[in-house]
Scaffold this motif. Structure first.
Motif, PDB file in Angstrom:
ATOM      1  N   SER A  35       0.826  -1.212   0.000  1.00 20.00           N
ATOM      2  CA  SER A  35       0.000   0.000   0.000  1.00 20.00           C
ATOM      3  C   SER A  35       0.860   1.261   0.000  1.00 20.00           C
ATOM      4  N   ILE A  36       1.962   1.260   0.730  1.00 23.20           N
ATOM      5  CA  ILE A  36       2.862   2.420   0.734  1.00 23.20           C
ATOM      6  C   ILE A  36       3.468   2.613  -0.659  1.00 23.20           C
ATOM      7  N   THR A  37       3.871   1.521  -1.279  1.00 22.12           N
ATOM      8  CA  THR A  37       4.460   1.610  -2.616  1.00 22.12           C
ATOM      9  C   THR A  37       3.454   2.133  -3.628  1.00 22.12           C
ATOM     10  N   GLN A  39       0.814   3.945  -3.091  1.00 19.44           N
ATOM     11  CA  GLN A  39       0.434   5.323  -2.815  1.00 19.44           C
ATOM     12  C   GLN A  39       1.535   6.296  -3.203  1.00 19.44           C
ATOM     13  N   SER A  40       2.785   5.877  -3.142  1.00 21.38           N
ATOM     14  CA  SER A  40       3.877   6.788  -3.478  1.00 21.38           C
ATOM     15  C   SER A  40       4.184   6.818  -4.973  1.00 21.38           C
TER      16      SER A  40
END
Length: 61
Positions: A35-37, A39-40
């Motif tokens: 999810s972090i990947t 979103q970034s």
């Protein structure tokens, strides 16, 4: 470099598919990192595009 990344993702998926089922904490970490990947990624692409546009528009001295 891209081929190495694709191979690492493919091997990592198979490894985590077996190990992640028996370890719920590993599944939670994988979910968080994905999810972090994701979103970034738009911000990374926007920054690269903006940098390229600035480089084209600003004259070199």
């Amino acid at each position: 470099m891209i081929i190495a990344g694709v191979v690492a993702l493919a091997l990592g998926r198979f490894w985590l598919a077996d190990w992640g089922q028996s370890h719920p904490a590993a599944r939670a970490w994988v979910t968080a990192l994905v999810s972090i990947t994701l979103q970034s990624l738009p911000f990374l692409l926007l920054g690269v595009t903006l940098g390229a546009v600035i480089s084209v528009l600003v004259p070199a001295r």
